[in-house]
Design an enzyme around this catalytic site. Structure first.
Site, mmCIF file in Angstrom:
data_model
loop_
_atom_site.group_PDB
_atom_site.id
_atom_site.type_symbol
_atom_site.label_atom_id
_atom_site.label_comp_id
_atom_site.label_asym_id
_atom_site.label_seq_id
_atom_site.Cartn_x
_atom_site.Cartn_y
_atom_site.Cartn_z
ATOM 1 N N GLY A 66 0.918 -0.913 -0.181
ATOM 2 C CA GLY A 66 -0.095 0.341 0.101
ATOM 3 C C GLY A 66 0.842 1.183 -0.095
ATOM 4 O O GLY A 66 -0.110 2.132 -0.326
ATOM 5 N N ASN A 114 -7.459 5.454 6.162
ATOM 6 C CA ASN A 114 -7.485 6.001 5.005
ATOM 7 C C ASN A 114 -8.783 5.167 4.078
ATOM 8 O O ASN A 114 -9.285 3.634 4.565
ATOM 9 C CB ASN A 114 -5.708 4.993 3.906
ATOM 10 C CG ASN A 114 -5.543 3.979 3.348
ATOM 11 O OD1 ASN A 114 -6.025 3.061 2.524
ATOM 12 N ND2 ASN A 114 -5.887 2.773 4.873
ATOM 13 N N MET A 116 -7.860 4.530 -0.026
ATOM 14 C CA MET A 116 -7.075 5.360 -1.422
ATOM 15 C C MET A 116 -8.648 4.652 -2.212
ATOM 16 O O MET A 116 -8.324 4.800 -3.338
ATOM 17 C CB MET A 116 -6.000 4.541 -1.523
ATOM 18 C CG MET A 116 -4.965 5.182 -0.065
ATOM 19 S SD MET A 116 -5.101 7.233 0.253
ATOM 20 C CE MET A 116 -4.183 7.326 -1.246
ATOM 21 N N GLY A 117 -8.469 3.286 -2.132
ATOM 22 C CA GLY A 117 -9.314 2.503 -2.730
ATOM 23 C C GLY A 117 -8.712 2.377 -4.086
ATOM 24 O O GLY A 117 -8.751 2.544 -4.854
ATOM 25 N N PHE A 118 -7.811 1.629 -3.664
ATOM 26 C CA PHE A 118 -6.640 0.618 -5.011
ATOM 27 C C PHE A 118 -6.240 1.945 -6.137
ATOM 28 O O PHE A 118 -6.840 1.577 -7.003
ATOM 29 C CB PHE A 118 -6.858 -0.908 -5.322
ATOM 30 C CG PHE A 118 -7.582 -1.678 -4.320
ATOM 31 C CD1 PHE A 118 -6.718 -1.703 -3.039
ATOM 32 C CD2 PHE A 118 -8.181 -2.870 -4.227
ATOM 33 C CE1 PHE A 118 -6.797 -2.908 -2.131
ATOM 34 C CE2 PHE A 118 -8.054 -3.766 -3.814
ATOM 35 C CZ PHE A 118 -7.425 -4.010 -2.698
ATOM 36 N N LYS A 224 -4.237 -12.898 2.364
ATOM 37 C CA LYS A 224 -4.128 -11.165 3.295
ATOM 38 C C LYS A 224 -5.476 -11.211 3.672
ATOM 39 O O LYS A 224 -6.732 -10.651 2.986
ATOM 40 C CB LYS A 224 -3.598 -9.380 2.311
ATOM 41 C CG LYS A 224 -4.110 -8.580 3.766
ATOM 42 C CD LYS A 224 -2.289 -7.959 3.126
ATOM 43 C CE LYS A 224 -2.354 -6.270 4.559
ATOM 44 N NZ LYS A 224 -1.088 -5.511 3.994
ATOM 45 N N ASN A 253 -4.894 -6.812 7.523
ATOM 46 C CA ASN A 253 -5.105 -5.619 6.959
ATOM 47 C C ASN A 253 -5.351 -4.666 7.997
ATOM 48 O O ASN A 253 -5.113 -5.051 9.659
ATOM 49 C CB ASN A 253 -6.558 -5.550 6.017
ATOM 50 C CG ASN A 253 -5.627 -4.903 4.630
ATOM 51 O OD1 ASN A 253 -5.701 -3.496 4.940
ATOM 52 N ND2 ASN A 253 -5.806 -5.332 3.293
ATOM 53 N N GLY A 304 -0.054 -2.339 13.054
ATOM 54 C CA GLY A 304 0.508 -1.986 14.834
ATOM 55 C C GLY A 304 1.377 -1.705 15.498
ATOM 56 O O GLY A 304 1.726 -1.360 16.591
ATOM 57 N N TYR A 325 4.506 -0.357 7.994
ATOM 58 C CA TYR A 325 3.410 0.824 7.329
ATOM 59 C C TYR A 325 3.382 1.791 7.970
ATOM 60 O O TYR A 325 4.265 2.653 7.890
ATOM 61 C CB TYR A 325 2.320 0.816 6.487
ATOM 62 C CG TYR A 325 1.937 1.419 5.157
ATOM 63 C CD1 TYR A 325 2.022 2.614 5.761
ATOM 64 C CD2 TYR A 325 1.248 1.202 4.670
ATOM 65 C CE1 TYR A 325 1.807 3.379 4.793
ATOM 66 C CE2 TYR A 325 0.836 2.142 3.160
ATOM 67 C CZ TYR A 325 1.045 3.447 3.727
ATOM 68 O OH TYR A 325 0.679 3.975 3.180
HETATM 69 C C1 LIG Z 1 -2.630 4.426 3.433
HETATM 70 C C2 LIG Z 1 -2.431 2.652 3.305
HETATM 71 C C3 LIG Z 1 -2.391 2.237 2.024
HETATM 72 C C4 LIG Z 1 -3.369 0.821 2.287
HETATM 73 N N1 LIG Z 1 -3.183 -0.038 1.019
HETATM 74 C C5 LIG Z 1 -2.910 -1.123 1.065
HETATM 75 C C6 LIG Z 1 -2.504 -2.110 -0.439
HETATM 76 O O1 LIG Z 1 -3.120 -1.590 -1.444
HETATM 77 N N2 LIG Z 1 -2.840 -3.400 -0.041
HETATM 78 C C7 LIG Z 1 -3.077 -3.623 0.561
HETATM 79 O O2 LIG Z 1 -2.862 -5.300 1.263
HETATM 80 N N3 LIG Z 1 -2.375 -2.900 1.818
HETATM 81 C C8 LIG Z 1 -2.499 -2.153 2.547
HETATM 82 N N4 LIG Z 1 -2.418 -0.878 3.657
HETATM 83 C C9 LIG Z 1 -3.010 -2.094 5.024
HETATM 84 C C10 LIG Z 1 -1.114 -2.739 5.341
HETATM 85 O O3 LIG Z 1 -0.435 -2.955 4.783
HETATM 86 C C11 LIG Z 1 -1.363 -2.428 6.579
HETATM 87 O O4 LIG Z 1 -1.913 -4.194 6.046
HETATM 88 C C12 LIG Z 1 -2.199 -2.170 7.480
HETATM 89 O O5 LIG Z 1 -1.883 -0.581 6.958
HETATM 90 C C13 LIG Z 1 -1.420 -2.652 9.128
HETATM 91 O O6 LIG Z 1 -0.376 -2.715 9.376
HETATM 92 P P1 LIG Z 1 0.171 -1.324 10.139
HETATM 93 O O7 LIG Z 1 -0.519 -0.890 10.840
HETATM 94 O O8 LIG Z 1 1.859 -1.321 10.113
HETATM 95 O O9 LIG Z 1 0.241 0.189 9.347
HETATM 96 C C14 LIG Z 1 -2.702 0.160 3.556
HETATM 97 C C15 LIG Z 1 -2.471 0.960 4.421
HETATM 98 C C16 LIG Z 1 -2.241 2.400 4.704
HETATM 99 C C17 LIG Z 1 -2.332 2.799 6.268
#
Ligand SMILES: Cc1cc2nc3c(=O)[nH]c(=O)nc-3n(C[C@H](O)[C@H](O)[C@H](O)COP(=O)(O)O)c2cc1C
Length: 347
Positions: A66, A114, A116-118, A224, A253, A304, A325
């Site tokens: 993402g 977020n 974003m919507g792919f 996932k 996710n 997290g 992330y």
């Molecule tokens: C802005 C943003 C965009 C994301 N886009 C995707 C995505 O395109 N595909 C996906 O599998 N996960 C996406 N994620 C999810 C992250 O990969 C992750 O699984 C999730 O944010 C939890 O981890 P974190 O708390 O470390 O961010 C996105 C997360 C964020 C914050």
């Protein structure tokens, strides 16, 4: 000069900007810095090889999907010391995603929302980006390619979109992630239900077998999943993973729950919540999966992680690898080394 110090200077500036603007500014800067060898000079990757899914991961800390949806910044991101990089989610055709603003910071909770919507340039452009990266060309490390469906593909045809993407990314991937857990594509999470999942996994496996033969290389496929699943739903998914001999699972996710951020600015924005508030939800899913999967199917833990203890907790719950992330936004790239070193000390 340490990366921690540099990020302490950059963060106030970045946080003064709209989150997506900050994102769009940072990635090209990182690419230029990496071309000059700057991140590599500041931080050396932690060596702590892990053998998972038949692949050798230089260390246990990966970039979550993402952040680089189009695979356009692989070389810059790989200079930050990750043991693996996952890019995408990519869809068969280019699509703009949701209107802006679509990304929000909740600093008091170390969180983001977020929707974003792919947004992405489509799988053909994605493959060209991957092919042109030195990371891919020089086989520098493990590269995960994350695939999804277009927003305007009816959910009954979702499998077709995954198969189109799988076929196109297969030759370039170390592993492929099938993302059925974004909350920002209508009905996507339905694919986690037993009957839909059965159809999807059966066809993915069929295609994987054919592609492995065609390319003389077996590429692992991982699923996932969301954090917003009951124990019973997690158990149904674990059953299906075992039945179809899937290669791995990424948990999790973002969450659609808001309990942890009630009352904060932006808490009511539609989308997926990430960062500290998803930490325990994700760890709970990892623990439940591990109870059923044991060591048969590896789990990649994400959600997290903002420090070494959080990374450790994911491994204690049963994950073999982790991804970051939101922690990168709040803590900067020093978080990668901090987690990798902590995990290397206590494998
Ligand atoms: C802005 C943003 C965009 C994301 N886009 C995707 C995505 O395109 N595909 C996906 O599998 N996960 C996406 N994620 C999810 C992250 O990969 C992750 O699984 C999730 O944010 C939890 O981890 P974190 O708390 O470390 O961010 C996105 C997360 C964020 C914050």
């Amino acid at each position: 000069m340490s990366d921690k110090f540099l990020y302490s200077l950059a963060r106030p500036l970045l946080f003064s900007l709209d989150p997506e603007t900050a994102h769009n500014l940072t990635l090209p800067l990182l690419r230029s810095a990496a071309n000059l060898g700057i991140p590599q000079w500041i931080t050396r990757p932690v060596a702590d090889v892990r053998h998972v899914m038949g692949l050798s991961f230089p260390n246990a800390v990966g970039l979550a999907a993402g952040l680089d949806k189009d695979g356009a910044y692989i070389d810059g991101l790989s200079a930050l010391g990750f043991g693996f990089i996952e890019v995408g989610t990519v869809t068969p055709r280019a699509q703009p995603g949701n209107p802006r603003p679509r990304m929000f910071r909740l600093p008091a909770a170390n969180a983001l929302i977020n929707r974003m919507g792919f947004n992405n340039g489509g799988v053909d452009a994605f493959v060209r980006n991957v092919q042109s990266s030195s990371f891919y060309q020089e086989k520098r490390g493990v590269l995960g390619l994350n695939i999804g469906k277009n927003a305007d593909t009816p959910i009954e045809r979702a499998t077709d979109d995954y198969l189109i993407c799988l076929e196109k990314v297969y030759p370039y991937a170390s592993y492929v992630t099938v993302n059925i857990s974004s909350p920002n594509t209508k009905n996507l999470r339905q694919l986690q239900q037993a009957s839909e999942l059965d159809v999807l996994l059966a066809r993915l496996k069929e295609s994987q077998t054919r592609l492995a033969d065609k390319h003389s290389r077996y590429v692992p496929i991982v699923l996932k999943i969301a954090p917003d699943l009951s124990d019973e739903q997690v158990s149904t998914i674990a059953d299906a993973l075992l039945r179809y001999r899937m290669d791995g699972v990424i948990a999790t996710n973002t969450t659609i729950t808001r309990d942890a951020v009630q009352g904060l600015a932006h808490a009511d924005e539609t989308g997926g919540l990430s960062g500290a508030p998803v930490r325990e939800l994700s760890t709970r899913v990892i623990r439940a999966l591990h109870k059923q999967l044991g060591d048969d199917i590896p789990i990649i833990g994400v959600g997290g992680i903002l420090g070494a203890d959080d990374a450790r907790a994911k491994l204690d719950a049963g994950a073999r690898l982790i991804q970051l992330y939101t922690g990168l936004i709040y803590r900067g790239p020093a978080l990668v080394r901090e987690c990798a070193e902590a995990l290397a000390r206590k494998p």
